[in-house]
Design a protein around this motif. Structure first.
Motif, PDB file in Angstrom:
ATOM      1  N   ARG A 156      -0.730  18.770 -37.411  1.00 37.38           N
ATOM      2  CA  ARG A 156      -1.347  19.600 -36.393  1.00 37.38           C
ATOM      3  C   ARG A 156      -2.631  20.276 -36.913  1.00 37.38           C
ATOM      4  O   ARG A 156      -3.458  20.724 -36.135  1.00 37.38           O
TER       5      ARG A 156
ATOM      6  N   SER B 111       6.517  12.388 -32.916  1.00 33.46           N
ATOM      7  CA  SER B 111       7.570  13.152 -33.574  1.00 33.46           C
ATOM      8  C   SER B 111       8.104  14.248 -32.661  1.00 33.46           C
ATOM      9  O   SER B 111       9.251  14.639 -32.768  1.00 33.46           O
ATOM     10  N   SER B 112       7.281  14.740 -31.733  1.00 34.43           N
ATOM     11  CA  SER B 112       7.816  15.804 -30.897  1.00 34.43           C
ATOM     12  C   SER B 112       8.418  15.277 -29.601  1.00 34.43           C
ATOM     13  O   SER B 112       9.331  15.869 -29.054  1.00 34.43           O
TER      14      SER B 112
ATOM     15  N   THR C 176       2.614  13.471 -31.590  1.00 36.91           N
ATOM     16  CA  THR C 176       3.261  13.357 -30.289  1.00 36.91           C
ATOM     17  C   THR C 176       4.584  12.615 -30.417  1.00 36.91           C
ATOM     18  O   THR C 176       5.611  13.023 -29.870  1.00 36.91           O
TER      19      THR C 176
ATOM     20  N   LYS D  40      10.530  17.755 -41.070  1.00 39.35           N
ATOM     21  CA  LYS D  40       9.793  17.598 -39.818  1.00 39.35           C
ATOM     22  C   LYS D  40       8.803  18.745 -39.582  1.00 39.35           C
ATOM     23  O   LYS D  40       7.618  18.507 -39.302  1.00 39.35           O
TER      24      LYS D  40
ATOM     25  N   GLN E  71       4.885  18.209 -39.350  1.00 38.29           N
ATOM     26  CA  GLN E  71       4.190  18.459 -38.076  1.00 38.29           C
ATOM     27  C   GLN E  71       3.074  19.466 -38.276  1.00 38.29           C
ATOM     28  O   GLN E  71       1.995  19.340 -37.688  1.00 38.29           O
TER      29      GLN E  71
END
Lengths: 954, 184
Positions: free
Chosen positions: A582, A605-606, A603, A574, A578
């Motif tokens: 990002r 995933s978070s 978004t 992860k 990410q």
């Protein structure tokens, strides 16, 4: 290649002496010198100049006061013919040619007819005059003139001529006193008219007499009659049934005759080869003869032909063997057509086997072609298979690509479970060196055979990956979609597939299609190999990501989806992923699609909990089985005729499927277009939640319990549709039960449309099913609509449906949305036009005034322009108009039109097949409250359609 | 059915085109170019058949051709014709031309557009084969020639004028002709 014995030059290389006589003078004097040798632009220019001069000369001669004598007329008409042959337009001389028709002189009449059959199109005024002349000649009883007239009818063959003469010609054909040459011509003339307009040719008592022409003394008449009957009997087999026995006896007489019996019709020691071929063709229109005697005689003929093939040739000339083999191949075709005499079929197969190794390329070509049809007969399938090595050898060593292609076709046709592995591996090997022209077809064939005869799916996966490795550029979407479908649907192969793609991706250079397949399979099934430390999740990820930067946007988009799947499958990746999402290169990517995915996935995933993530990114459900999209593609490629041959290849009963669902069955042939197959691959659905329904409030405005009457609220559907021409979002439909909202975006030739269905009542809708039909050249496929597929919509709830739209060609009719459901037990149905119009695929184009005018001039053909003058329906506000034009999709160009009140726009309509450039100009007249709208595009229907659409907006 | 009969030289210059299906004038020229492109890039000693180009109707059609010295003879046919039969027909056509012109060469086709068309018309009509017997065809053509001659005799005066014109011409273009007369 044939010898060149026929064409000889004069020994000293000088032009040989023309024979004396008038004809020699009707040359094309002034054009000749230049027209012969125009390899350079200089010559080309000179030729055009020369020809224009000549044309002007002829024109002045025709127009001049002095009446031209017959010879000059003939000379000039001949020149015109030659100039036409060189590709120059001839726009005069027709009248002169028509005048020549009524001349009494044969030469003049002949040249007139010649001009007309080469140059006249259906110019109605002239046709009447021509028909008149023809009528006179047909009635003249002069056989030469009659033949000229019949030729002209047959060569022009227009409907007007059919109407004028179709009734007369059968009479001429069967009249007792017609000359042989007239009969011959009449038969073929009738045939031509029948082909052009069958309804005009009346069947009647003459049909029986036509059949009896097969007994005519004159072989030319028989040949023409056979052609005619072969065509006529396709429509009315019963009327002409008697021709079978006549044809058989005629054939038998020819086949058993000595090479000298037929005198002039013996061609290089072969008696009447052309007629024999035609007779054999005619017999292929019917099943085997029922009468035992006739059948016996025919079988005897066929055997004689097969026997003769083994005899030593009577001449070494290639013409002799050509003629003999023409009959032989037609005989074999007839045997294959009957498909009932195992003995003959096997003999035919052996004969073809001999030809496979013949030194004549033509014979090898034809043998491969005939064997292809032979392979589909159950009697000879095994016999054909014995030649597999020869055919494989042909595929490898033939110098001629046409022959190699036939060899590939035959391998495909003879393939069954017993030899599939050999054939597929040979085809794969051939692919490495195959000609570019046939690579794609071979790729499709390999893909189909591999799937059809796969005993274990690991072999299938290996084969397809090999295909991508060897000929990645030629592996179309259908092929790699299909391997993904199969892997998704069969869990016994998923682990192997994941392992194999993982290994394949380790190659330093691998094809982008491989990355796509790899990305998808690892995203779905990467967990199956994650246990092995050599392919642990981080390794898998870094392997895929190492290819990321080399790939196209579409592939990168797919990889981004794989990454989010990885986050779900392997939580340990992860943080890394990410980080990648990002990165500025993703979040601020110039490509909207990539940027959106990166933002949404990041978004997701978070924000989302593991459960939500797991639900959203659940493993793909199995695909519904339907006709293999690859097979459909191959059929499309080969055209309708060949499609049946492809299916014939699988008549072999033993080959029936363990591979379920791959076999095309009649009921599934019309399944949706193949690219709809793999939902979500072209652009995976954004898993983000639907835009928080701002409309939720107004969806529940009212709850009337009036199931009987539901008048539309607000605008009528037609008005609503028109409003969407210049905007993309809004309410498409509303009544007391249901509200349908639309949100859509378009980019180039692609579009995505969100449909929101709001239930305005408090009662659940049952059997709710919205479907989209697209009549035109627009391809819509419903991308992802799980909520809408659920057949209930709760009271007060809203469901969403996503449509992905691809514009294949320009289209005029919008797709239709039909919504059916049950409300309180009463069925409800409504059909709406979806607001997809051609202007949605506009790309605005900015250009300078100068460019605009230049293009405007280029589109000056009358049919390219559409213009409309209409009264303003709305207040004439410049700002509103501007907004509408921008919403329509075109760029607004300032400082182009000298009058600042006017609006000028430009844009390009993007479709998959073509682009249409559009220019528009809108001139408001405030005093008269009128507008004038002018559109110019490179396609006529588009101009008109856009003009209609836009005119309704003001 | 025969859809078209095309003759062009090694440079792709058309020497005869006869279409038995209506095509627009532009399409006719495009078909000639496309066919030339397909046929001319093939080696000698490969087979005489290939799939037709897109303009003529795609792979349901075949091009059957022979290459004689400087000229290609191409027949575009649909699937109802026998390939070898058409090959024979081309041979008959060429042999007939040879008989009628006494050693035919490319120039004959240029100088006698009308004649070539007439010979073809005796063999093929409306896309179907009318006659395959060479003697029969030559007899017909001879009969036509006789008719012509008898009619021409009446226009003697014009012949003189014409032949002079023709002679001038031959001098002008004999230089060009050297390069493309058909050689064995």
């Amino acid at each position: 290649m044939v010898t060149m014995e026929v064409l000889r030059t004069c020994s000293d290389g000088q032009i040989k002496r023309r024979r004396p006589g008038a004809v020699a003078h009707i040359c094309i004097p002034s054009t000749l010198g230049v027209s012969c040798d125009c390899t350079t632009a200089l010559y080309k220019e000179a030729e055009i100049k020369r020809i224009n001069k000549e044309l002007a000369n002829i024109r002045s001669k025709f127009k001049g006061d002095k009446a031209l004598d017959g010879y000059s007329k003939k000379k000039y008409v001949c020149k015109l013919l030659f100039i036409f042959l060189l590709g120059h337009d001839i726009d005069f001389g027709h009248m002169e040619a028509v005048n020549l028709l009524s001349s009494n002189k044969y030469t003049e009449k002949q040249i007139g007819y010649l001009f007309i059959s080469v140059l006249v199109n259906s110019n109605s005024e002239l046709i009447r005059l021509i028909n008149n002349a023809i009528k006179n000649d047909l009635a003249s009883r002069n056989p030469t003139f009659m033949c000229l007239a019949l030729h002209c009818i047959a060569n022009v063959g227009s409907r007007e001529m059919g109407e004028a003469f179709a009734a007369d010609i059968p009479r001429i054909l069967v009249a007792g006193d017609s000359m042989d040459s007239v009969k011959q011509s009449a038969a073929l003339c009738l045939l031509r008219l029948y082909k052009a307009s069958p309804d005009l040719v009346p069947m009647g008592e003459w049909t029986a007499r036509v059949v009896h022409l097969l007994n005519d003394q004159h072989m030319g008449v028989v040949t023409a009659a056979v052609s005619l009957i072969t065509c006529l009997c396709k429509k009315n087999p019963d009327d002409f049934k008697t021709c079978i026995s006549l044809a058989v006896s005629r054939l038998s007489r020819i086949v058993s005759s000595a090479s000298t019996d037929l005198q002039d019709y013996t061609y290089y020691f072969v008696p009447a080869p052309w007629l024999s071929v035609k007779l054999l063709r005619l017999l292929q229109s019917y099943p085997p003869p029922e009468d035992a005697a006739v059948k016996g005689r025919l079988v005897e003929c066929l055997e004689t032909v097969l026997n003769k093939a083994q005899e030593p040739p009577k001449s070494k000339k290639v013409q002799h063997s050509n003629a003999k083999n023409a009959i032989l191949f037609e005989t074999i075709s007839l045997i294959i057509h009957y498909d009932s005499e195992p003995n003959l079929l096997v003999r035919a197969c052996n004969q073809l086997g001999q030809f496979l190794q013949h030194r004549e390329t033509n014979l090898r070509y034809l043998a491969l072609e005939s064997m292809c049809t032979l392979a589909s007969s159950e009697f000879s399938h095994e016999a054909v298979k014995t030649h597999i090595d020869t055919v494989i050898n042909a595929l490898k060593t033939e110098r001629d690509v046409s022959v190699r292609q036939r060899a590939a076709d035959l391998l495909y046709a003879m393939c069954d479970r017993s030899n599939a592995k050999q054939i597929v591996s040979e085809m794969l090997r051939y692919l490495e060196t195959a000609d570019y022209a046939i690579r794609e077809e071979i790729v499709l064939k390999v893909a189909i055979l591999a799937e059809k005869y796969a005993v274990d799916y690991s072999w299938y996966v290996d084969t397809i990956l090999n295909l991508i490795r060897i000929a990645g550029d030629y592996v179309s979407e259908e092929v790699w979609y299909r391997v993904l479908q199969i892997v998704t649907n069969r869990d016994d192969v998923q682990g192997y597939a994941a392992k194999t793609v993982f290994e394949a991706l380790q190659a330093p250079a691998c094809h982008e299609n491989m990355v796509k397949v790899g990305g998808y399979i690892l995203g779905e099934f990467g967990n199956l190999i994650a246990g092995d430390p050599r392919s642990s999740p981080p390794v898998q990820f870094s392997l895929l990501h190492s290819k990321f930067h080399l790939c196209s946007v579409a592939t990168r988009a797919l990889l981004l989806s794989t990454y989010i799947k990885f986050i779900n499958l392997f939580p340990e990746t992860k943080a890394t992923i990410q980080g990648v999402l990002r990165a500025g290169s993703q979040l601020r990517n110039a490509d909207v699609e990539l940027q959106q995915r990166a933002v949404e996935y990041l978004t997701l995933s978070s924000v989302a909990s593991t459960d939500v993530l797991a639900t959203v990114l659940e493993e793909m459900p199995p695909f519904p089985e339907r006709e293999s999209s690859i097979l459909a593609k191959l059929k499309r490629k080969k055209g309708p005729g060949a499609a049946s041959a492809l299916d014939d290849g699988r008549r072999d009963p033993s080959s029936n499927d363990i591979n379920g669902g791959v076999e095309p069955t009649p009921s599934t042939v019309s399944t949706p277009s193949p690219s709809a197959d793999l939902l979500g691959l072209r652009a995976a659905p954004p898993p983000a939640a639907p835009p928080a329904s701002a409309g939720a409030g107004n969806l529940l405005v009212d709850v009337f319990d009036g199931p009987a009457a539901q008048p539309s609220l607000g605008p009528t559907p037609e008005e609503a549709f028109l409003r969407f021409v210049c905007k993309n979002n809004g309410v498409l439909f509303e009544n007391q039960l249901l509200q349908i909202g639309v949100k859509s975006e378009f980019r180039q030739n692609l579009g995505r449309m969100y449909l929101f269905y709001g239930n305005k009542t408090s009662v659940q809708f049952q059997n709710f099913s919205p479907t989209v039909v697209h009549p035109g050249d627009l391809q819509t496929h419903i991308l992802s609509a799980p909520p809408a597929l659920r057949s209930q919509v709760d009271g007060g709830a809203q469901v969403q449906q996503v449509l992905n739209i691809e514009c294949l060609r320009d289209f005029l009719t919008p797709p239709l949305l039909s919504v059916r459901f049950r409300y309180g037990g009463a069925p409800q149905a409504l059909t709406l036009k979806l607001p997809v119009t051609i202007n949605k695929f506009f790309q605005p184009t900015e250009m300078a005034a100068q460019d605009f005018f230049q293009r405007w001039k280029q589109l000056s053909l009358p049919q390219q322009e559409a213009q409309k003058i209409f009264k303003a329906n709305h207040p004439m506000d410049a700002e509103v108009t501007k907004a509408k034009l921008l919403g329509f999709g075109s760029a607004l160009l300032d400082n182009v039109d000298p009058n600042p009140e006017n609006f000028v726009g430009a844009g390009i309509i993007q479709t998959k097949a073509l682009q249409v450039g559009c220019l528009l100009r809108l001139e408001p007249n405030a005093q008269a409250q009128m507008y004038r709208l002018t559109l110019r595009t490179s396609k006529e229907p588009v101009s008109r359609h856009l003009c209609e659409l836009l005119a309704q907006q003001f | 059915m025969i859809k078209a009969i095309l003759i062009f030289n090694n440079h792709g210059k058309p020497r005869l085109s006869k279409f038995y299906q209506p095509y627009s004038e532009d399409t006719q020229q495009q078909i000639i170019r496309e066919t030339f492109h397909l046929v001319s890039k093939r080696d000698e000693n490969v087979c005489n058949f290939l799939e037709g180009g897109l303009l003529i109707g795609g792979s349901d059609n075949k091009l059957i051709y022979r290459h004689y010295a400087t000229l290609y003879f191409v027949f575009c046919v649909d699937s109802s014709e026998s390939e070898l039969g058409i090959l024979d027909l081309i041979q008959v056509f060429v042999e007939t031309l040879d008989k009628c012109f006494e050693n035919v060469c490319e120039l004959d086709l240029i100088f006698h557009v009308d004649k070539v068309h007439n010979i073809l018309a005796e063999m093929v009509m409306g896309g179907m084969v009318l006659e395959t017997n060479m003697n029969e065809i030559v007899t017909q053509i001879d009969a036509q020639n006789k008719l012509e001659k008898s009619e021409v005799r009446m226009e003697n005066a014009i012949i003189k004028e014409g032949s002079q014109h023709d002679d001038n011409l031959r001098m002008i273009c004999s230089f060009h002709c050297l390069s493309f007369s058909i050689t064995l």
